[in-house]
Every structure is written in C-alpha cells, then in structure tokens.
Design an enzyme around this catalytic site. Structure first.
Site, mmCIF file in Angstrom:
data_model
loop_
_atom_site.group_PDB
_atom_site.id
_atom_site.type_symbol
_atom_site.label_atom_id
_atom_site.label_comp_id
_atom_site.label_asym_id
_atom_site.label_seq_id
_atom_site.Cartn_x
_atom_site.Cartn_y
_atom_site.Cartn_z
ATOM 1 N N ARG A 46 -17.386 52.471 100.250
ATOM 2 C CA ARG A 46 -17.936 52.308 98.890
ATOM 3 C C ARG A 46 -17.891 50.852 98.424
ATOM 4 O O ARG A 46 -18.754 50.429 97.654
ATOM 5 C CB ARG A 46 -17.183 53.208 97.918
ATOM 6 C CG ARG A 46 -17.587 54.655 98.109
ATOM 7 C CD ARG A 46 -16.951 55.549 97.091
ATOM 8 N NE ARG A 46 -17.566 56.860 97.138
ATOM 9 C CZ ARG A 46 -16.948 57.994 96.851
ATOM 10 N NH1 ARG A 46 -15.682 57.976 96.491
ATOM 11 N NH2 ARG A 46 -17.585 59.139 96.922
ATOM 12 N N LYS A 97 -20.456 76.607 99.607
ATOM 13 C CA LYS A 97 -20.783 77.390 98.413
ATOM 14 C C LYS A 97 -22.268 77.434 98.115
ATOM 15 O O LYS A 97 -22.904 76.406 97.912
ATOM 16 C CB LYS A 97 -20.072 76.773 97.216
ATOM 17 C CG LYS A 97 -18.584 76.982 97.207
ATOM 18 C CD LYS A 97 -18.090 76.548 95.855
ATOM 19 C CE LYS A 97 -16.614 76.749 95.669
ATOM 20 N NZ LYS A 97 -16.178 75.978 94.497
ATOM 21 N N GLY A 102 -22.043 63.761 100.573
ATOM 22 C CA GLY A 102 -20.871 64.602 100.822
ATOM 23 C C GLY A 102 -20.575 64.806 102.296
ATOM 24 O O GLY A 102 -20.602 63.867 103.092
ATOM 25 N N GLY A 105 -21.983 65.038 93.888
ATOM 26 C CA GLY A 105 -22.554 65.734 92.728
ATOM 27 C C GLY A 105 -23.812 65.047 92.210
ATOM 28 O O GLY A 105 -24.779 65.713 91.828
HETATM 29 P P1 AMP Z 1 -19.921 71.910 100.746
HETATM 30 O O1 AMP Z 1 -18.907 71.061 100.018
HETATM 31 O O2 AMP Z 1 -20.395 73.081 99.957
HETATM 32 O O3 AMP Z 1 -21.034 71.084 101.362
HETATM 33 O O4 AMP Z 1 -19.140 72.552 101.961
HETATM 34 C C1 AMP Z 1 -18.619 71.797 102.999
HETATM 35 C C2 AMP Z 1 -17.556 72.615 103.645
HETATM 36 O O5 AMP Z 1 -18.099 73.842 104.065
HETATM 37 C C3 AMP Z 1 -16.973 71.975 104.872
HETATM 38 O O6 AMP Z 1 -15.665 71.583 104.600
HETATM 39 C C4 AMP Z 1 -17.015 73.092 105.921
HETATM 40 O O7 AMP Z 1 -15.792 73.231 106.602
HETATM 41 C C5 AMP Z 1 -17.270 74.324 105.081
HETATM 42 N N1 AMP Z 1 -17.938 75.408 105.826
HETATM 43 C C6 AMP Z 1 -19.082 75.325 106.520
HETATM 44 N N2 AMP Z 1 -19.342 76.517 107.119
HETATM 45 C C7 AMP Z 1 -18.345 77.360 106.788
HETATM 46 C C8 AMP Z 1 -18.056 78.715 107.101
HETATM 47 N N3 AMP Z 1 -18.848 79.415 107.879
HETATM 48 N N4 AMP Z 1 -16.945 79.244 106.562
HETATM 49 C C9 AMP Z 1 -16.133 78.517 105.763
HETATM 50 N N5 AMP Z 1 -16.355 77.241 105.438
HETATM 51 C C10 AMP Z 1 -17.449 76.664 105.937
#
Ligand code: AMP
Length: 398
Positions: free
Chosen positions: A36, A198, A355, A378
């Site tokens: 950053r 999520k 991210g 975000g």
């Molecule tokens: P996000 O912050 O929503 O982009 O999510 C990123 C996170 O999703 C990463 O830390 C991954 O480890 C997690 N992730 C990806 N696939 C899965 C899964 N099938 N089950 C649980 N966590 C997951």
C-alpha cells in the site's frame, strides 16, 4: 469527471493528501507488506517533484478513537522515507501542536506524515471541526486512499469542504478507469468470475453485473447457496439459507436474459478442515451426484476446473472476484490456482477485483500478467455494485 492530480498547480502550495497506509505490522511493529505504501508513491513523487508542501495522512487499523502505540504510523514514515530516498518528517499527533509546528516549517518539495487519523473518534464521525483542523492552511486536497473511499470520514469526505480544490490521485484514477469506465463498454463476451465465502457480500455485485456480463462463473463457498437454491444437496458446505430466494431469482433472471451461469459440475469435499485431511471429488448436480450429508465442499473439482478454464479462454473481458476454494490451504487450492493461471494467460482485459483474489493472483501468478489488480476490498465491491463512493463524489469536478 473528477479533477485529477495531473490537472492541479501545486508549486509552493500546502497540499493535504489522504493515503491508505493501513499496512500490516508484526509484533515488533515491523511492516510485513508495504504494497500500500508502494501504491501511493506515484502520487507522492508527482506532488513533491512539482514543489508541493506535502502533508500526508492516513488511518491505520481500528484504534478505539484514542492513541495506541501498535497503530502508530511512525514505522510507515520511516519506510516511506526509505522508498523516497528523502527524509519525511513525522508528527506525533494529527491536528495537535506538533503537527501544526511541522506544517508551518514545511518547505516546497518536502513531506510530513501526520499520526493516525483514527486516534481521534471525530475522524470516523466525519466531524467538521476535526476536518477543518486537518485541512489547516492546505489549499488543495488529494485523495488517493481508494481502500477507504467508500467511507465518508473527516479525512476522506469532510476535509473537501475546507479546501479550494480536491483532486483524485493516480491510484484512485486507475481504480475508476478499470472498475468503472472500462466495464461500461467491455469487450465481449464479458465474463464475471465470482467466488469466496459469502454470497451476502457479493450478491449485489452479481445483481449489478446482470446488466453487463454475458457469462458468470460461480465458485467458492458461494456456489453451494446457488446449488441448494436449485434443490441439490450440499452436505455440510457453507450455505447462506437467507439468500436462497435471491439466488433463485438471479438464476431465473440469467435464464430469461440468456446469460450463461456456470456452476461447478463437481467439487472437492472433506470431513476435516486441515491440510492433511482426506479429500474426495464428487459431482454436484449431474448424473444424480450430490455432496454427501456429512461432507463439506472446499474447492471446485477437476471437471469444474476444465469447464471454467475453457470459459475463461473464450472471454473478451474477465472480472475476477473471489477464490474458488480455501486457497490458503495447499490441498484445497488447486481450483483457485488453475483459474488464476487461466486468467493470467488470457489475452482478454483481465481485472482482479480486490481482496483475496488479488492475494491469490500475487501468490500463484505474475502480477503483470493481469491488466489490473484492484487495491480495494469493500470499496471495489461498492464501485462494481454501481454505487457512488463518498470519498470520490466529494472531489471537485474537472
Ligand atoms: P471472500 O472474503 O468472501 O472473498 O472470501 C474469501 C474466503 O473464502 C477465503 O478465505 C477462502 O478460504 C474462503 N472460501 C472459499 N471457498 C470456500 C469454501 N468452499 N468453504 C469455505 N470457505 C471458502
């Protein structure tokens, strides 16, 4: 169009610049990743070379509205001076006596870094007295903190009301160019790859992209909510039941609009969330295959990898946001690695939307193999949702 850092006259003037110096520290308060700080250098160098009296400010971490040593920006000041090859004065406070003194002594072409803006609760409250004091005698404000541009805080929004001109820095300018302007008329087919944990975080982006994208790939835990919405068994996989109705709606909209919606035909599953756990690959919806009750999906399977990589090959524009599986663990990373490599290899315009996907892109590929890696989390999502970012909206028009 907002005023750009390229269009302002700064010679001999006090310029306040908001950066995103929210870098990680280890227990000894050493910076473990200075990406950053590096990202802010083009704007800082430009302003110094053009003779600005430069006052830099940023937040760091989440202090409780009062000074906390572990969130001090002092190590950032030292690193910045090293990278610039010139001293950078450091003020022990943000709007107090020391900051005032150093600002008064500032010569053109030199910089001072103020202490963490969040050491005062008035920063997040967007308090106008705090914003006025932060602006001080600065005539010009430059915002280059894309990562916090979605927050209306005193140092991102409030301060613009107390200066004559507010401009965007190079970093914000390129984020807007790629995440907003280039996606208005994307080369077709436009493929949006969505993954991560999520659905709730990204469903608004998927909704907004329904008006632009020709194809979607859905991976990560997010895929299981969409599979369950179609009536398939997802075992112990992460599913957001509250979002099943919306997932159904999106699938129906996609069908009506002729948008291709690719879900993983198979998935890697485990019963134990560890690096040496036994894993299997199971079909998710075809030929009666489904995830067994006490197993959890943690990556896309081999067929899905092949399918998805082929879709990437045919794309004219790729927006990638979110990993295909739990890529932080080696034996659950194959899907994310394969997708990252396919996107890196593609001749399409390839935008990685911030991210964890940027972490994966940097870890598994050469960053220069992508057209653009966003620095926001975000803020990137809100921009892709089509929202106006308060830290950008408040800047002067060109
Ligand atoms: P996000 O912050 O929503 O982009 O999510 C990123 C996170 O999703 C990463 O830390 C991954 O480890 C997690 N992730 C990806 N696939 C899965 C899964 N099938 N089950 C649980 N966590 C997951």
């Amino acid at each position: 169009m907002k005023l750009s850092i390229k269009d302002i006259q700064v010679n001999g003037k006090e310029v306040l610049m908001r950066c995103d110096f929210n870098v990680p520290y280890n227990d000894e308060l050493q910076i473990t990743d200075d990406t950053r700080i590096q990202a802010a250098l083009p704007s800082i160098k430009h302003l110094l070379e053009n003779g600005a009296k430069l006052i830099l400010c940023s937040h760091m971490g989440r202090p409780a509205g009062k000074p906390e040593e572990k969130y001090s920006l002092r190590p950032v000041g030292l690193r910045l001076a090293e990278l610039l090859g010139t001293p950078v004065a450091f003020a022990d406070d943000t709007i107090g006596d020391h900051a005032t003194l150093l600002r008064a002594q500032l010569e053109p072409g030199h910089a001072v870094l103020l202490e963490n803006t969040r050491f005062d609760a008035k920063e997040k409250a967007n308090d106008s007295d705090f914003a006025k004091a932060l602006a001080g005698n600065a005539e010009i404000f430059v915002n280059d903190a894309f990562g916090t541009a979605h927050r209306a805080h005193a140092s991102t929004e409030g301060v613009t009301h107390h200066v004559s001109q507010s401009a965007m820095g190079f970093l914000i300018e390129s984020e807007l160019e790629f995440l907003q302007d280039k996606l208005r008329t994307p080369a077709k087919p436009f493929l949006a790859i969505m993954g991560g944990k999520k659905v709730s975080d990204k469903i608004q982006v998927i909704k907004a992209m329904m008006d632009k994208a020709d194809e979607f790939i859905i991976g990560g835990a997010m895929a299981y909510t969409f599979l369950k919405a179609q009536g398939y068994k997802t075992g112990m996989s992460l599913v957001e039941d509250d979002f099943i109705p919306l997932a159904k709606e999106l699938l129906e909209t996609a069908e009506q609009k002729g948008i291709k919606f690719h879900l993983p035909a198979d998935t890697r599953i485990t019963q134990d969330f560890s690096n040496d756990a036994e894993t299997r690959v199971t079909k998710t919806y075809a030929d009666g295959g489904e995830i067994p009750d006490d197993w959890e999906g943690i990556d896309i399977g081999d067929v899905a990898i092949q399918d998805f990589c082929k879709v990437v090959e045919g794309a004219g524009t790729v927006l990638w946001n979110g990993p295909m599986g739990v890529f932080e663990m080696d034996n659950f990373a194959a899907g994310t690695i394969a997708l990252a490599e396919a996107v890196a290899k593609s001749d399409a315009l390839t935008i990685v939307g911030g991210g964890d996907s940027v972490t994966a892109a940097n870890k598994f590929c050469k960053p220069s193999d992508f057209s653009f890696l966003s620095t926001g989390g975000g803020a990137s999502l809100e921009l892709l949702e089509g929202k106006e970012l308060p830290g950008v909206a408040a800047l002067s028009n060109a």
